[in-house]
Design an enzyme around this catalytic site. Structure first.
Site, PDB file in Angstrom:
ATOM      1  N   SER A  38       0.684  -1.140  -0.008  1.00  0.00           N
ATOM      2  CA  SER A  38      -0.008  -0.119  -0.015  1.00  0.00           C
ATOM      3  C   SER A  38       0.864   1.354  -0.112  1.00  0.00           C
ATOM      4  O   SER A  38       0.459   2.336  -0.380  1.00  0.00           O
ATOM      5  CB  SER A  38      -0.926  -0.118   1.280  1.00  0.00           C
ATOM      6  OG  SER A  38      -1.746  -1.129   1.074  1.00  0.00           O
ATOM      7  N   THR A  39       1.921   1.299   0.716  1.00  0.00           N
ATOM      8  CA  THR A  39       2.730   2.508   0.754  1.00  0.00           C
ATOM      9  C   THR A  39       4.183   2.195   0.145  1.00  0.00           C
ATOM     10  O   THR A  39       4.549   1.113   0.240  1.00  0.00           O
ATOM     11  CB  THR A  39       2.754   3.005   2.084  1.00  0.00           C
ATOM     12  OG1 THR A  39       3.433   1.739   2.859  1.00  0.00           O
ATOM     13  CG2 THR A  39       1.579   3.343   2.760  1.00  0.00           C
TER      14      THR A  39
END
Length: 183
Positions: free
Chosen positions: A9-10
């Site tokens: 996600s990051t």
């Protein structure tokens, strides 16, 4: 062809564990992405879907790497099946080439969406509790007097934008927005 898809996600998260598992599972190609699972415009997933042909297999490390909502999971699975391909989730032991795998996939999709909704509810509750204690998140309120001062300094043309932001504490973006608004 076995095509692997790995996602975090990051940008500060690592894809290494997923890539290792997909490689060990025999994936000939592995596509990686650093984007939220709730986003619909994931470039690498779109590339995987475009490459997908009858007889191919998409392999992911875990179900939630493919999508976060039941609707998105089901629509992605439908697209995979429409193309005559299969889906495998290594960690969840899902293989849509079997009836049991297809049924299990549907059940896990519901739980993945449930988990995401619980996280959202907890986040909202935490923010509400924080606000009740007088703490407000987000950007600090802009001091209109400082913005007006920054605009006046800008108009004098005696200072650079960097100097103005250092003197007033107003960010460049706020200064430019104020200048644009007055036009």
């Amino acid at each position: 062809m076995k095509i692997g898809y790995a996602r975090v996600s990051t940008a500060d998260q690592s894809l290494d564990m997923q890539i290792d598992a997909l490689t060990a599972a025999g994936c000939e190609r592995v596509y990686t992405e650093k984007a939220s699972g709730s986003k619909d415009d994931r470039v690498e997933l779109a590339r995987v879907m475009d490459l997908l042909r009858a007889g191919d297999m998409i392999v992911v490390y875990k179900l939630d790497r493919l999508a976060r909502s039941t609707v998105k999971l089901i629509s992605t699975l439908d697209e995979i099946q429409r193309r005559g391909a299969e889906f495998v989730s290594l960690n969840d032991n899902i293989d849509t080439s079997t009836a049991v795998g297809r049924a299990f996939f549907g059940m896990l999709a519901v739980f993945a969406e449930f988990e995401r909704n619980v996280i959202v509810e907890r986040t909202r509750a935490g923010l509400a509790a924080s606000r009740a204690r007088g703490r407000n998140g987000g950007r600090p309120k802009t001091d209109r007097k400082k913005v007006a001062q920054a605009v006046k300094l800008y108009d004098t043309q005696a200072h650079t934008v960097t100097e103005i932001t250092e003197m007033t504490g107003v960010t460049k973006a706020t200064l430019y927005r104020a200048l644009k608004e007055r036009q």
